[in-house]
Structures are given as structure tokens and as C-alpha cells.
Write an enzyme that holds these catalytic residues in place. Structure first.
Site, mmCIF file in Angstrom:
data_model
loop_
_atom_site.group_PDB
_atom_site.id
_atom_site.type_symbol
_atom_site.label_atom_id
_atom_site.label_comp_id
_atom_site.label_asym_id
_atom_site.label_seq_id
_atom_site.Cartn_x
_atom_site.Cartn_y
_atom_site.Cartn_z
ATOM 1 C CE1 TYR A 429 46.932 52.381 85.151
ATOM 2 C CE2 TYR A 429 46.898 54.687 84.566
ATOM 3 C CZ TYR A 429 46.309 53.451 84.550
ATOM 4 O OH TYR A 429 45.102 53.282 83.924
ATOM 5 C CD GLU A 430 53.052 51.666 83.931
ATOM 6 O OE1 GLU A 430 53.752 50.647 83.966
ATOM 7 O OE2 GLU A 430 51.941 51.677 83.397
ATOM 8 N N GLY A 431 54.207 51.142 89.111
ATOM 9 C CA GLY A 431 54.879 51.190 90.405
ATOM 10 C C GLY A 431 54.349 52.361 91.195
#
Length: 570
Positions: A429-431
Site C-alpha cells: 500500500y501507498e508505495g
């Protein structure tokens, strides 16, 4: 096994580890008194234990599904979400002007950890809405704020972020979604987005999507991307959900874990949207949401890890197996040295990751409340460490939880495997955590390492102060910090960023280990004999990992590329 929220643990961390009193001393958060935050944490813990925890297994066994274009959520999720919305738990950090509580991010982080530790699949929904709220607060027009923020904060509507496309994952600039001006201030959004967490839900009146797309005159790459708010249903003249927009859920992904959370493929066919922020500056607005979510995902890693620890501990105290090797043993497997090692590692790591995430949240609060660039830089520096270290730690803890169960951990009925399957996504998630590490050694060291060196100096100063009571532990922490300083200097000196990137992950891991040791030592100084025992375990047994990580970090990229693709395939 019932879930127990870490309310007392957070009270200790706030009071003794992360200097939360500094947050309370600011004008912005002066109302966040100890009595208030204790009451909020206690009530949040009750909701997590009594409302969300019973839904965790339900969501795993009854995945969200798509029926005739409608997303159906697991049994009980609607009631669980209603409890979150009516309790005000979605807008804890949001602006009071629009109905939020205006609480510090540190408190919101604690709440998010409890909610994710009890039921990650459902907690993902309000987490994304929280990120959208913050993005709109910072970048949206007053008209958009007035229409959307009250509904998002109340939980009547939910929010998502839409970045990824089939051909554009981490390379967001490769997206193909387009936006055409309609001539009335709105835009027609066309394109397909994948991996959209909670892309739809049957328990909210509207789902609001933040969508990255390119205007006709948008330059190639990330610099030409704009951000648009595209609701499932268009608001009517009264600001309520009206007619359906031109978008739909094409399908739901079949995932390794978080089965209760629908992960959608979204199709936009000339859907009406509104620009958020400036044209061609969508990444700046989206990163506001992503940075909020990165700390939230860190809390998820800690929360699921803690849930797995509690699950394994209960099993180890009940499972009778083998002959006890200690006097006055119970006959349960918790008597065995290796099981004790696993459990002790799990709990010691939970504390370290929790403290790092809380320290990051405090830095965010201080930066916001004071406008001090030093606090803002610290928050930015700690964010990738908190996200990557906490989620990697959560994965290791849940994997160890399976091992504590032995063969029964491989059997789904025990529930141990669910924690492992669910938490795996947090490292993506999120990078991905690799991208977090690359950000740490590149962008976050662009100040010449000033922020990193300030943190390291604080660790060394505290170790010096602890020598009188814990000389051996203090010396180990001081030496580890000094080695970290030397490797940070090496990183800053490397002009070829690929040499930094080759060692980025072990460097971040080492920084997390040293910070974890620092916070354990602070706990020993402030707490009782039990805290000192935990500090001794972590510093003597887990901290030494930092040395190997830093040696790895300083090796550069040459050895990686000395091995050709043919070598890798041989």
C-alpha cells in the site's frame, strides 16, 4: 480469542516516550488534555473490542462480492461501519468547522491501530476517507469543501483514491486516464483504474473518488497530471446524493487476504468530476492523501501484528505439548524456550513499531501546530520509516504467530493464518516498502542528512543520560547510533543514487531498529522493572541486527549488477 485494545500502552507511550505533552502545549491542540485523550482512547478501545473484533473472521469467511453491478459487503459490516460513523471515529482529526473533532494525528493514529488490529478489512474504509478529507481540506475549493467534507466526516459518504492503472503502477506518470473540460467548470473523466480499495460499498449513500487524470494540454509524466473529485452519485441542489454518475465497478479482485474489503476495478466513461487543486498539479494534492495514508498503514501493520501476538499468546498458554523444561511449568508450550523467544520477539517488536509510528504522528502534529520547519522535516523523514518498518514488522510478527501454532497455524480454522494473509498488503500500500526506503535515502537526505543527524544526536544524548542506571544497554544504543551516523554520512556522500538505492532497504531497517532500541531504553528509564526487562531483550537480542543491515547498506550497487540476467536465470 478476544481482542484487547492497547489503551494503557498508548497512555504510557504518550506520557513517557514521544513527548505528547509538547502537542498539548500548543494553541491548536490545547484541548487535547490527558483526561480527554484517555477517555477517547478508552472508548475507541471498547468499539474495537466489542464491535469490530467479532467481524474480523466474518469478513474473511464471507468476502465482499459483486452482484449485478452492486457490491455486497460481509454480514455485520454495515452495522460495524454505522457504529464508527455515529461515534465520530471517521473525522477524529478533521476540521471542526465541518464536523470533525480536530484531534491530534497522534490520537487518530492510536485509534486507527486499534480499529485495524480488530478488523483491518473494515477499518480500511474510514482510513481512506480520512485521507481524502485531509486532501480536500488542503487543496479543494470552498464550494467542494462545503458540499463534501460534512458528508465524509459524518460517514454518510466514503472516499477513495484512484492512482493505479493496468500499465501504470509505481510509474504513475504513465497513466492514460483523461479529463476533458465540459465548459461549465466540470470535467468529463474517462479511463480505468485498478486496485481501488473500497471502490464501492452498500452501507453509504455515496462513494467519492479522487481520480488522477490528464487534461488535453497536460505534459507527459507526473508533471502533467491533475486531480479530480468524481462521486458515484452527483450531489443535487441540496448537497445530497442525486443521480448516478457515469462510472461503475467492473470487477472485484480475488485476493490473498482482507477478503471483507472490496478491491475494485473502476471504469469511468465521461464521468463528471471537479478539479481539486491546480491544473497539472494533481500529484501534490494526491500526496497529501498518500502521506496521511502512509502513517495510517503503519498503524495497520502494528495493529494486525498486535492482534496476531495476542492470538498466539492465548494459544501458547492453552496448548499442552511436550515436557516442561522449567520449574513450576504449566505444561503448555509457553514453557518452551523457543516459543518464549518467539512471543517475546513479537511483543518487543510491537512496542518498537508502535512507538516509531506515534513519534511520527507527534512530529506531524507539532509541524502543523507550530509551522516549524524542523518538525515538518522530522515528520517527513519518519514517515517512510514508520510505514516500512511497521508493516515489515507486522508481517514478521504474523508469520511468527503461525509458527507458534505449529501445524495448527497452517489450518485456517485457528485464525492464525488470516493475520498473515491480511497484513501482507500493508507492505505494498501507498508505495511499496522498497519505494519508501528509496525515498528515505534520496529525497529525505536532500538536506545533507541534517534531520537524520539531529535524530541520531538525540538518541546518543539520551543514551548518555541513561548510563547511570543502565550502563550496558545505554552503551549498546549509543554505539548503534554512532554506526548509524557513519552510514548516514556514507549515504549523503554517494552521488550515484543507485548506490544509495541498493542499500536503501537495509538502511531503513537499521534506522528502525535503532529507533526501537531508543524507545525501549526510554521506557526502561520511565517505567517499572518489566519495562527494563523488555529493553534488555530488545537491545541485546534484536538491536544487533542493525550492524548487518548497515554493512549491507554501504556496499553500493556494483555487486548487484555484476550478476547479469543470465546469471540470475542460471
Amino acid at each position: 480469542m478476544s481482542y484487547r485494545a492497547p489503551v494503557k500502552e498508548y497512555q504510557f507511550i504518550f506520557d513517557h516516550i514521544v513527548d505528547f505533552d509538547k502537542v498539548r502545549a500548543t494553541d491548536l491542540f490545547s484541548e487535547a488534555t490527558s483526561d480527554l485523550t484517555d477517555a477517547i482512547l478508552t472508548e475507541a478501545g471498547r468499539v474495537a473490542e466489542d464491535v469490530l473484533a467479532p467481524l474480523n473472521r466474518v469478513g474473511d469467511l464471507n468476502p465482499a462480492r459483486l452482484e449485478n453491478g452492486v457490491v455486497r459487503t460481509p454480514p455485520g459490516f454495515a452495522e460495524g461501519y454505522k457504529a464508527l460513523a455515529e461515534g465520530g471515529w471517521i473525522g477524529t482529526a478533521a476540521d471542526p468547522e465541518y464536523g470533525g473533532m480536530g484531534l491530534p494525528m497522534a490520537v487518530t493514529t492510536a485509534i486507527n491501530e486499534m480499529m485495524s488490529g480488530s478488523c483491518l478489512s473494515l477499518q480500511l474504509n474510514p482510513l481512506l476517507t480520512q485521507g481524502q478529507i485531509e486532501a480536500l481540506e488542503h487543496h479543494a475549493s470552498d464550494e467542494i469543501k462545503a458540499t463534501y467534507l460534512p458528508k465524509l466526516i459524518s460517514g454518510e459518504w466514503s472516499g477513495t483514491m484512484n492512482l493505479t492503472e493496468p500499465q501504470a503502477g509505481s510509474d504513475v506518470g504513465a497513466l492514460r486516464s483523461k479529463a476533458e473540460p465540459n465548459g461549465d467548470g466540470t470535467y468529463a473523466i474517462t479511463g480505468q483504474k485498478i486496485y481501488i480499495t473500497w471502490g464501492d460499498a452498500d452501507f453509504v449513500d455515496n462513494v467519492c473518488h479522487l481520480v488522477l487524470a490528464r487534461l488535453p494540454d497536460g505534459a507527459p509524466g507526473t508533471k502533467g497530471i491533475s486531480l479530480f473529485l468524481v462521486p458515484k452519485k452527483l450531489p443535487d441542489d441540496n448537497g445530497n446524493a442525486g443521480v448516478s454518475n457515469s462510472l461503475k465497478v467492473v470487477s472485484l479482485e480475488h485476493k490473498m487476504g482482507i477478503h471483507g474489503s472490496p478491491t475494485a476495478v473502476m471504469q469511468y466513461d465521461g464521468a463528471t468530476g471537479w478539479l481539486v487543486g491546480q491544473e497539472h498539479d494533481g500529484m501534490a494534492a494526491m500526496f497529501t492523501m498518500m502521506n496521511n495514508a502512509r502513517l495510517g498503514v503503519a498503524a495497520q501493520g502494528v495493529g494486525v501484528g498486535d492482534g496476531a501476538y495476542q492470538h498466539a499468546l492465548a494459544y501458547s498458554m492453552d496448548r499442552q505439548q511436550g515436557r516442561s523444561m522449567i520449574q513450576n511449568g504449566t505444561g503448555a508450550i509457553i514453557d518452551h524456550a523457543d516459543v518464549r523467544r518467539m512471543l517475546t520477539t513479537m511483543k518487543a517488536d510491537v512496542f518498537a513499531a508502535r512507538a516509531i509510528s506515534a513519534a511520527c504522528a507527534v512530529a506531524i502534529d507539532m509541524g502543523r501546530a507550530t509551522g516549524d520547519q524542523a518538525w515538518q522535516s522530522r515528520a517527513a523523514f519518519l514517515t517512510p520509516i514508520a510505514k516500512a518498518f511497521s508493516t515489515d514488522t507486522g508481517i514478521q510478527i504474523t508469520q511468527t504467530g503461525v509458527l507458534v501454532h505449529g501445524g495448527m497455524g497452517f489450518i485456517e480454522e485457528t485464525g492464525a493464518a488470516q493475520y498473515y494473509r491480511d497484513v501482507m498488503i500493508t507492505s505494498i500500500y501507498e508505495g511499496t516498502n522498497g519505494i519508501q526506503a528509496m525515498d528515505l535515502v534520496a529525497r529525505k537526505l536532500m538536506d545533507g542528512g541534517e534531520t537524520a543527524f539531529t535524530l541520531i544526536s538525540e538518541i546518543e544524548d539520551h543514551a548518555e543520560a541513561a548510563r547511570g542506571r543502565f550502563p550496558e544497554l545505554a552503551e549498546a544504543v549509543w554505539q548503534a547510533a554512532e554506526t548509524l551516523r557513519e552510514t548516514t554520512e556514507w549515504m549523503v556522500e554517494q552521488k550515484d543514487y543507485n548506490d544509495r538505492f541498493a542499500g536503501a532497504v537495509p538502511y531503513l531497517r537499521a534506522f528502525g531498529r535503532v529507533l526501537g532500541a531508543h524507545y525501549h531504553l526510554k521506557a526502561a528509564m520511565a517505567g517499572d522493572a518489566s519495562r527494563a526487562k523488555w529493553a534488555a531483550f530488545y537491545i541485546k537480542r534484536l538491536l544487533p541486527e542493525h550492524a548487518a543491515c548497515l554493512a549491507h547498506a554501504r556496499e553500493g550497487a556494483d555487486a548487484l549488477y555484476a550478476l547479469s540476467p543470465d546469471d540470475l536465470a542460471a
